[in-house]
Design an enzyme around this catalytic site. Sequence first.
Site, PDB file in Angstrom:
ATOM      1  N   GLU A  97       0.835  -1.114   0.014  1.00 22.72           N
ATOM      2  CA  GLU A  97      -0.030  -0.010  -0.006  1.00 22.72           C
ATOM      3  C   GLU A  97       0.952   1.250   0.104  1.00 22.72           C
ATOM      4  O   GLU A  97       0.623   2.349  -0.717  1.00 22.72           O
ATOM      5  CB  GLU A  97      -0.953  -0.053   1.023  1.00 22.72           C
ATOM      6  CG  GLU A  97      -2.113  -0.986   1.227  1.00 22.72           C
ATOM      7  CD  GLU A  97      -3.099  -0.697   2.122  1.00 22.72           C
ATOM      8  OE1 GLU A  97      -3.413   0.410   2.535  1.00 22.72           O
ATOM      9  OE2 GLU A  97      -3.364  -1.780   2.974  1.00 22.72           O
TER      10      GLU A  97
ATOM     11  N   ASP B  38      -1.852  -4.105   3.607  1.00 27.28           N
ATOM     12  CA  ASP B  38      -1.915  -3.999   4.940  1.00 27.28           C
ATOM     13  C   ASP B  38      -2.900  -5.456   5.581  1.00 27.28           C
ATOM     14  O   ASP B  38      -3.899  -5.748   5.121  1.00 27.28           O
ATOM     15  CB  ASP B  38      -2.495  -2.889   5.313  1.00 27.28           C
ATOM     16  CG  ASP B  38      -1.574  -1.702   5.638  1.00 27.28           C
ATOM     17  OD1 ASP B  38      -0.290  -1.974   5.136  1.00 27.28           O
ATOM     18  OD2 ASP B  38      -1.981  -0.436   5.601  1.00 27.28           O
TER      19      ASP B  38
ATOM     20  N   TYR C 218       2.165  -3.902  13.454  1.00 31.44           N
ATOM     21  CA  TYR C 218       1.137  -3.008  12.874  1.00 31.44           C
ATOM     22  C   TYR C 218       0.346  -2.244  14.153  1.00 31.44           C
ATOM     23  O   TYR C 218      -0.159  -2.913  15.034  1.00 31.44           O
ATOM     24  CB  TYR C 218       0.089  -3.938  12.117  1.00 31.44           C
ATOM     25  CG  TYR C 218      -0.738  -3.285  11.222  1.00 31.44           C
ATOM     26  CD1 TYR C 218      -0.335  -2.412  10.270  1.00 31.44           C
ATOM     27  CD2 TYR C 218      -2.165  -3.700  11.360  1.00 31.44           C
ATOM     28  CE1 TYR C 218      -1.278  -1.957   9.333  1.00 31.44           C
ATOM     29  CE2 TYR C 218      -3.033  -3.113  10.242  1.00 31.44           C
ATOM     30  CZ  TYR C 218      -2.759  -2.266   9.315  1.00 31.44           C
ATOM     31  OH  TYR C 218      -3.424  -1.621   8.671  1.00 31.44           O
TER      32      TYR C 218
END
Length: 698
Positions: free
Chosen positions: A7, A83, A296
């Site tokens: 991304e 993601d 994350y």
Amino acid sequence: MKLVIVESPAKCKTIEKYLGSDYTVVASLGHIRDLATSGKGGLGVDVENNFAPSYIINKDKRKVVSDLIRQKNKCDEVILATDPDREGEAIAWHLAQVLNLDISKTKRLEFHEITRESISSAMSNPRTIDTNLVSSQETRRILDRIIGFKLSNLLFKKIKSRSAGRVQSATLKLIFDHEKEIKEFVSEEYWKIKVVSKILGKDFNVKILDKKNKELSIHNKEEADEVLSKIGNEIKVSALNTSNRVKDSKEPFTTSTMQQEAFAKLKFKTKKTQSIAQSLYEGVVVNGEHVGLITYMRTDSPRLAPSFVERASKFIEEKYGKEYLGQIKKGKKSVLSQDAHEGIRPTSCHRTPDSIRSFLTNDQYNLYKLIYNRALASLMSSKVEKVLSINFNDDNYNYGIELAHTTFGGYEIIYKDDESDEYKGNFPNIKVGDSFPIVSKEGEQKFTEAPAHYSEAKIVKLMEEVGIGRPSTYATTIDTLRVRKYVNNAGGILTLTEQGELTANVLQKYFPNIVNVKYTANMEDKLDNVQEGSESRIQMLSDFYYPFVKLIEEVGPQIYPEKPVETGELCPECGAPLVYKESKNGKFIGCSNYPKCKYVKKEKKEVVVSEEVCPICGKHLVERKDKKGKTFLACSGFPTCKYIKPEVVKTEDEITEKKCPDCGAPLLKKKGKYGYFYGCSNYPTCHYMERISKKKHN
């Protein structure tokens, strides 16, 4: 050659380096497609055909898509590595659709930190796109489009509110209810009695206790005076109790707790916290190598990977000693916790905050330190305090004090939750029966205060507790309320605007389900069921759409704008009352007979009259402003007299012997944004200027 699509471009070079020369890594820059605005109602959804969506490539992504297609045609294989969340899964699916990739065969990588180990593991264990997860995201997007288009359009027509939303409106209602509580709060009087006793040469504040061993409640001056009159001249020790108090460290951060703690300790707004966390996840250059620093940052689970626990435990033992090793936290799951990702933690224990400080901005360093210390502290031993409780009495009252000091700091060696009032030194060497004098006693009148306005951190906590929104939406929801001018956000403290109050009132009256947190949380549960494959997206959309559209049609005609407030003046053009109105440029006064009469009252600006007079006509000079907002003095006789007082020479301006070729006034040597220049001293009457070359200046 193999093509890997992520991304964010910040990841490309790092991942490409880990994968080697056989791979090219490029970025989609987020979503490449969205619902069209065509079809019935502009929804981009064919309601009669099982809510089939119609997607178009975003205008700003057309070049990106063209580049991706070109890259794909050069490569033997395409691997999707967006993601690891619902939105990332949807982006991967859209990429597969646009690039004509076989969903059942295209590899989908999932990694939660940008490290060589994590990337290698993902490459060794690829999966395919999770279509249930994509279906859940698509259903969520269609719901938001239906509410956004149908309800937002209605609200704008009726009360000029710019939007409504499934999570946004329920969050607005939380703020609205709290603001109402603040407005309706009635302050009550109470009194605090401060009693000071001298114990072994040191002053201590002792609390007066009731029969339940709680601090005595005193409601008015009469009660306070009575209590003060009954306090004796000395107190006697009636009981002593020594104990140990153990305090465990907190769990690693989730998105919600990180945002709350960053606000409490760093004063970061939620949007800022997420932005900085994103940069830490995507990585920075450390000693010439681009590395991801944290896992994350969108997660609702505090769990830690066993591999990290093992590495961190060894690090703690080596650095601090075996006695600092604690137990793995097994916290309670939140209402919406999916446990899909780890808690937020550093990717390496050996990259301590101080060791990489020179590679980070101040904000990055402060947030990284918070994340790093919290994660390691969660695996460390508890803090232990020794507590001494002392009870006293006299003829009328019982008193008490509690003293505590730390005997073993445990996790606080790296992470302090708050500053505690610790008793320094050894406890007083006293025994039951000892007496000590009262050296002062005084009463202070106080009043209960209204609840504080919600902070961003408090709203995030509430959203998590009641089950609305997701880790990825907390910050954007709050920012949307600000952008829509439903709330003011000063330093992270939220207050309701008039428009926000009006919107919440209308939604509560006509669309109670939309602002009902239980209803919104139930929708989140249904979306999770779609993700798990236990509920049909078509059934969920049908159950929502048809009753909602029917309600829109029924209540639409009933909603009218609030009657505008009249100023007490009449329109000079048609005689109708003048009213207060609001536009995108602010409040103004206009005719209530709009659009038949378009009269707008112009504000009379107060003229500041100078004591100086015009050298040409003798009238007073007045202050005026130019287009840039700069104030100057000009004749009040304008436009008959156009005199403007020349600009005062600044101390740094140099008067030269050169004359202005336009008006003959001396030229000034000035320093501007782009260097030195000559300007007329008769400015602003004369605008002549000429550049001075750098060679000439030197």
